[in-house]
Design a protein around this motif. Structure first.
Motif, PDB file in Angstrom:
ATOM      1  N   CYS A  98      51.690  28.287  32.248  1.00  0.00           N
ATOM      2  CA  CYS A  98      50.418  28.692  31.652  1.00  0.00           C
ATOM      3  C   CYS A  98      49.300  27.710  31.978  1.00  0.00           C
ATOM      4  CB  CYS A  98      50.577  28.811  30.140  1.00  0.00           C
ATOM      5  SG  CYS A  98      50.918  27.230  29.356  1.00  0.00           S
ATOM      6  N   CYS A 123      49.105  26.969  26.389  1.00  0.00           N
ATOM      7  CA  CYS A 123      49.765  27.355  25.139  1.00  0.00           C
ATOM      8  C   CYS A 123      49.826  26.211  24.136  1.00  0.00           C
ATOM      9  CB  CYS A 123      51.161  27.911  25.395  1.00  0.00           C
ATOM     10  SG  CYS A 123      52.355  26.673  25.932  1.00  0.00           S
ATOM     11  N   THR A 129      52.659  33.313  30.701  1.00  0.00           N
ATOM     12  CA  THR A 129      53.454  32.382  29.887  1.00  0.00           C
ATOM     13  C   THR A 129      54.914  32.716  30.088  1.00  0.00           C
ATOM     14  OG1 THR A 129      53.461  33.868  27.980  1.00  0.00           O
ATOM     15  CG2 THR A 129      51.741  32.198  28.032  1.00  0.00           C
ATOM     16  N   MET A 130      55.748  31.748  29.825  1.00  0.00           N
ATOM     17  CA  MET A 130      57.174  32.022  29.856  1.00  0.00           C
ATOM     18  C   MET A 130      57.861  31.434  28.629  1.00  0.00           C
ATOM     19  SD  MET A 130      60.057  31.539  32.733  1.00  0.00           S
ATOM     20  CE  MET A 130      59.674  32.942  33.613  1.00  0.00           C
ATOM     21  N   CYS A 131      57.657  30.146  28.371  1.00  0.00           N
ATOM     22  CA  CYS A 131      58.393  29.546  27.257  1.00  0.00           C
ATOM     23  C   CYS A 131      57.717  29.800  25.923  1.00  0.00           C
ATOM     24  CB  CYS A 131      58.550  28.044  27.472  1.00  0.00           C
ATOM     25  SG  CYS A 131      57.015  27.121  27.374  1.00  0.00           S
ATOM     26  N   HIS A 132      56.447  30.165  25.933  1.00  0.00           N
ATOM     27  CA  HIS A 132      55.700  30.335  24.684  1.00  0.00           C
ATOM     28  C   HIS A 132      56.256  31.488  23.857  1.00  0.00           C
ATOM     29  CE1 HIS A 132      52.246  32.100  22.418  1.00  0.00           C
ATOM     30  NE2 HIS A 132      52.182  30.842  22.033  1.00  0.00           N
ATOM     31  N   GLY A 169      55.694  23.743  25.382  1.00  0.00           N
ATOM     32  CA  GLY A 169      55.069  23.345  26.645  1.00  0.00           C
ATOM     33  C   GLY A 169      56.078  23.080  27.746  1.00  0.00           C
ATOM     34  N   ALA A 170      57.197  23.783  27.727  1.00  0.00           N
ATOM     35  CA  ALA A 170      58.287  23.456  28.626  1.00  0.00           C
ATOM     36  C   ALA A 170      58.118  23.987  30.048  1.00  0.00           C
ATOM     37  CB  ALA A 170      59.602  23.963  28.041  1.00  0.00           C
ATOM     38  N   CYS A 171      57.539  25.164  30.215  1.00  0.00           N
ATOM     39  CA  CYS A 171      57.634  25.797  31.536  1.00  0.00           C
ATOM     40  C   CYS A 171      56.439  25.501  32.449  1.00  0.00           C
ATOM     41  CB  CYS A 171      57.800  27.307  31.394  1.00  0.00           C
ATOM     42  SG  CYS A 171      56.275  28.166  30.952  1.00  0.00           S
ATOM     43  N   ARG A 172      55.315  25.209  31.875  1.00  0.00           N
ATOM     44  CA  ARG A 172      54.088  24.880  32.615  1.00  0.00           C
ATOM     45  C   ARG A 172      53.595  26.021  33.517  1.00  0.00           C
ATOM     46  NH1 ARG A 172      51.621  20.542  31.471  1.00  0.00           N
ATOM     47  NH2 ARG A 172      50.492  20.537  33.443  1.00  0.00           N
ATOM     48  N   ALA A 214      48.374  22.756  29.933  1.00  0.00           N
ATOM     49  CA  ALA A 214      49.173  23.909  29.513  1.00  0.00           C
ATOM     50  C   ALA A 214      48.406  24.643  28.410  1.00  0.00           C
ATOM     51  CB  ALA A 214      50.537  23.455  29.008  1.00  0.00           C
TER      52      ALA A 214
HETATM   53  S1  FES Z   1      54.050  29.115  28.352  1.00  0.00           S
HETATM   54 FE1  FES Z   1      55.450  27.618  28.927  1.00  0.00          FE
HETATM   55  S2  FES Z   1      54.221  25.821  28.856  1.00  0.00           S
HETATM   56 FE2  FES Z   1      52.887  27.321  28.137  1.00  0.00          FE
END
Ligand code: FES
Ligand code: SF4
Ligand code: SF4
Ligand code: SF4
Lengths: 353, 543
Positions: free
Chosen positions: A51, A65, A35-38, A46-49, A63
């Motif tokens: 996950c 998260c 994950t990155m944006c979570h 759900g911004a980075c995709r 996604a």
């Molecule tokens: S962690 Fe970024 S979209 Fe799920």
């Protein structure tokens, strides 16, 4: 589990509860999904995709998260499709800005670096974009290097949803996109209170302590979990130290009462510990002024004087002022000393607040 | 926290920090929480932002939390009992009380009804300056919530009426059944990191650890046995303010000060200095050569929290581990080791090898800590009472009954502040903390960055008052009270209320406590830091 719901991840049957996301179920069972944006505690964006996972029967990758776990779902977390998608995402992120790990203070604690390594992504595939925004280093604690920002939005959530300071938000559009304080002014002219929540949340090296380059790299320090020594909230934190010097404080995201949050004092107020004005030896007064002394001499002097005043005036001529800052163990021993050793109940502490 | 202990049998936060996000209504009073307890304040703001909680702030200053408040009441300084009694009046009058709770768990409703009958909104408005309709609106909002939490800090306790204020708040919570439930409670937010623990451990003149009274013979016998002494003194000791009372027959002749800086933290600095000078012997044990330490006959260097093991107990009664990260600086030593080694010199060895040994003894003599040991604390802190090894700790107090069975309504009367404003001293002064500094500043002012963000003591004054006194922002002024005078810069701020100025108390060079009032709350012995009357005058700049 009581609800009787199960789903499959990578062929394993796993129980889950209503309201969990796919990511929650995977984490509960120690299955890795990047994950990155979570950001735990904040509404998912759900911004980075990064996950994404493959859900059998679904056309698009989901996604993890933000996608709710459902009964009998079949998930693959590392299928070739998933891995390709993540690699592409990583390549695009690496192309946004200057990700030169050799020179980055966050090397060793960077989600982007870890994932690029894990998925073997070559940073050179896209030509790097020219940097749009100058680094901001005009406050005493936090440095913002926009050349490394991947616009994941975690810092904005940390600031607005977790600490609710509402100091920063997304600004501009397209390639000029930036995380900025109101009016794109420096943090110290904004509502920022230097809690550093954004810094702890940033997955890359875009928000870092000002003194990073004068500190050892993260893998050169040891960390110890302890309790903040400032206020009664009692935040749980890690002290990073090397060779007797504290370099950095990090909130412990696992523990109550703070679940990772800290304030400016807890996060940045640790330099007093190694301050050169710390008392290093006992001092005794001689001819009106204090001079250094050994422990033996100092403690003997204290014993002798307290004892003689007690002899001549009785134990209630002595008093102890204990501290609202030292440990329970210190306070307990102090009151025992007053009562059992000196023979007086004259003990109190300073702030009866 | 004497007020709360008197009503409920315990003076600690009744609920947990995590309960803040379960409350429907939060009543915050006398607490500039975003500055004094920032991380807890974040929970208050989250409750409002994400959970739809209603926030009532009662504070004369435009503190940051007022941005999030649904109702903000600006009371005249020192008039808290009046508005609290008024809420009680309205709630009884409009029949919004929790009848079941009042019937089953409290005593004295009739007396309370009688007592608050004269605190009509109009009457209270005359004292507090709060419009009557706002008092009614507040009473309704608080009383109608399924769960409402009261949070307060020293703004409430540092008055001559501090104990009374707290008892009145307890009456309010009892009347609406807001005790013993998640999201409710009466919650004093303790200032310094381990005030709660210092009290729990018996660093108080009348109790041993766990609030076991020294006046009770069985307690003395038990402690004497545990400590291996023939007998223990039975007369409760002097409070800090009594120890510093100065000369006289039964005055204290020698003082051993551990980790405190009373010269700055006590009201009326002149008096404190004088009292310390009168001592025959002063020992100070600290990590810095503080203003108090520099007056000492012997100074003993202690370790900071990063150099020792132990526990702190936070404001929600959670006992948590402190762990040693680095070696003691120089020859400094942990406080308990220094005291232990002094004990041996008095022929009373205390054979502790580690702080863990001490915790074992604490658990063995302190019922509320009986289930606490380092092994259990390894993962996560435990909230007392935790009475045996399997006890999970107590996140919410009084969920079934009060220590005293039923809790008695206290019926507190409004008493005006000890000091009055007049033509010579026309402004109220209040003191408190700021975000970037801590207590007397002996730690935070050694941190360069914190000093950069807030370098100098500033007197916060409203634009109106500034105009009347002919002051510009950053002017240097002298601030005079009936006790002393300090010099400082002014900061004109819309946060200040007309008629009231504010000074943080962290700065040695302009010690606000030179000015404040040592009139004491008769029960708690807490000095009145919060209100005193002052006069302000512009100073000519001298270079
Ligand atoms: S962690 Fe970024 S979209 Fe799920
Ligand atoms: S330091 Fe805290 S207040 Fe400042 S921008 Fe970061 S999260 Fe927001
Ligand atoms: S500064 Fe860090 S946390 Fe904020 S958007 Fe950029 S990469 Fe994400
Ligand atoms: S980090 Fe801040 S809020 Fe948390 S205990 Fe320390 S001083 Fe208090």
């Amino acid at each position: 589990m009581n609800s009787g719901n199960t789903m499959q991840i990578n062929g394993q049957n796993l129980p889950f509860q209503e309201g969990m996301t796919i990511l929650d179920v995977a984490r509960l069972h120690n299955i890795f999904i990047p994950t990155m944006c979570h950001l735990p505690g904040a509404p998912p964006t759900g911004a980075c995709r990064l996950c994404v996972v493959e859900v059998q029967g679904a056309r698009n990758l989901a996604a993890a998260c933000v996608t709710p776990a459902q009964r009998d779902m079949q998930i693959n977390t590392e299928s070739p499709r998933v891995v390709n998608s993540r690699r592409l995402t990583l390549q695009l992120l690496l192309a946004v800005g200057e990700h030169d790990c050799l020179l980055c203070p966050s090397s060793g604690q960077c989600v982007l670096q870890d994932l690029a390594y894990r998925y073997q992504v070559n940073p050179k595939r896209f030509a790097p974009r020219t940097v749009m925004h100058r680094t901001e280093a005009v406050n005493p604690f936090i440095l913002r290097d926009f050349s490394k920002c991947v616009l994941c939005g975690r810092c904005v959530q940390a600031c607005c949803d977790i600490q609710v300071n509402d100091a920063i938000s997304h600004a501009y559009r397209g390639i000029k996109s930036k995380i900025a304080a109101a009016g794109d002014r420096p943090l110290k002219e904004s509502d920022c209170v230097f809690c550093g929540e954004c810094m702890q949340a940033c997955p890359v090296g875009s928000i870092i302590p000002v003194e990073s380059r004068q500190s050892p790299r993260i893998w050169e320090t040891h960390k110890v979990k302890t309790t903040c020594g400032y206020c009664g909230v009692g935040c749980q934190m890690y002290l990073h130290h090397r060779d007797g010097v504290l370099y950095r404080v990090e909130g412990d995201i696992q523990s109550p009462p703070n679940y990772g949050s800290l304030c400016v004092k807890g996060r940045f107020g640790f330099r007093f510990v190694n301050s050169s004005s710390r008392l290093q030896t006992p001092l005794v007064r001689e001819n009106g002024s204090l001079r250094p002394a050994g422990w033996q001499e100092a403690l003997d002097r204290v014993h002798e004087r307290l004892d003689s005043i007690r002899q001549s005036h009785g134990p209630d001529a002595l008093g102890i002022l204990a501290s609202a800052r030292t440990t329970n163990e210190d306070s307990y021993v102090a009151q025992k000393f007053a009562r059992a050793v000196l023979g007086t109940n004259n003990i109190d502490h300073c702030a009866r607040l | 926290m004497a007020g709360l202990a008197r009503v409920l049998g315990s003076g600690a936060m009744t609920n947990s920090i995590s309960d803040i996000e379960k409350a429907h209504v939060l009543l915050v009073t006398g607490s500039n929480t975003t500055e004094t307890h920032p991380v807890l304040a974040a929970a208050i703001k989250r409750a409002v932002k994400h959970r739809g909680a209603k926030l009532i702030v009662v504070d004369p200053r435009r503190i940051k939390l007022t941005r999030f408040a649904h109702i903000w009441l600006r009371q005249n300084p020192g008039t808290d009992t009046a508005w609290i009694n008024c809420l009680l009046h309205v709630i009884i009058n409009e029949d919004m009380l929790d009848q079941e709770f009042v019937d089953n768990r409290t005593r004295g409703l009739d007396r309370l009804r009688e007592h608050v009958s004269r605190y009509t909104p109009e009457y209270a408005a005359g004292i507090t300056g709060i419009p009557p309709e706002k008092l009614v609106q507040t009473a309704r909002m608080y009383a109608r919530a399924p769960a409402a939490a009261i949070l307060y800090t020293m703004g409430i306790t540092q008055h001559t009426s501090g104990t009374g204020n707290v008892m009145a708040l307890a009456d309010l919570a009892m009347l609406c059944g807001n005790l013993g439930i998640p999201g409710g409670g009466v919650n004093p937010l303790r200032g310094q990191n381990n005030v709660q623990g210092a009290c729990d451990m018996g660093a108080l003149p009348d109790v041993y650890s766990g609030y076991q009274k020294v006046a009770v013979p069985e307690n003395r016998d038990k402690m004497a046995r545990a400590w291996n002494v023939k007998s223990l003194p039975h007369k409760p000791g002097l409070k800090l303010t009594g120890m510093l009372a100065g000369s006289g027959e039964d005055a204290v002749k020698a003082l051993y000060v551990i980790g405190e800086n009373p010269v700055l933290s006590d009201p009326d600095v002149q008096h404190t200095r004088q009292a310390l000078q009168n001592l025959e012997f002063l020992v100070v044990q600290d990590i810095f050569l503080t203003e108090t330490a520099s007056m000492a006959d012997v100074v003993l260097p202690a370790c900071s929290f990063a150099e020792k093991d132990g526990t702190f107990t936070n404001t929600e009664r959670r006992v948590q581990r402190v762990r040693q990260a680095i070696d003691p600086l120089g020859e400094s030593r942990p406080d308990w080791i220094i005291i232990r080694d002094l004990g041996s010199r008095f022929g009373h060895p205390m054979p502790y090898r580690s702080s863990q040994d001490i915790m074992q003894e604490i658990a063995s003599v302190t019922p509320s800590y009986a289930g606490i040991d380092y092994l259990r604390l390894e993962k996560k802190g435990l909230q007392w009472p935790c009475t045996h090894q399997e006890h999970p700790g107590t996140p919410i107090l009084h969920s079934r009954e009060f220590a005293s069975g039923r809790a008695e309504f206290q019926c507190v009367d409004y008493t005006p502040p000890a000091e009055k404003i007049d033509a010579d001293y026309p402004l109220w002064l209040t003191t408190g903390r700021s975000l970037y500094h801590y207590h007397t500043g002996s730690m935070t002012r050694k941190v360069r960055g914190l000093n950069t963000l807030e370098r100098e003591c500033c007197l916060e004054i409203s634009p109106q008052d500034a105009q009347e006194a002919g002051l510009n922002d950053q002017d240097r002024v002298s601030v005079r009270s009936r006790r002393g005078e300090i010099s400082t810069r002014v900061r004109i701020s819309p946060a200040a209320v007309p008629g009231t100025v504010f000074i943080p108390f962290h700065f040695a060079e302009a010690a606000a406590n030179v000015l404040t009032n040592p009139a004491l709350d008769p029960v708690a012995g807490v000095p009145e830091y919060k209100v005193c009357a002052v006069y302000i005058e512009r100073k000519q700049e001298t270079g």
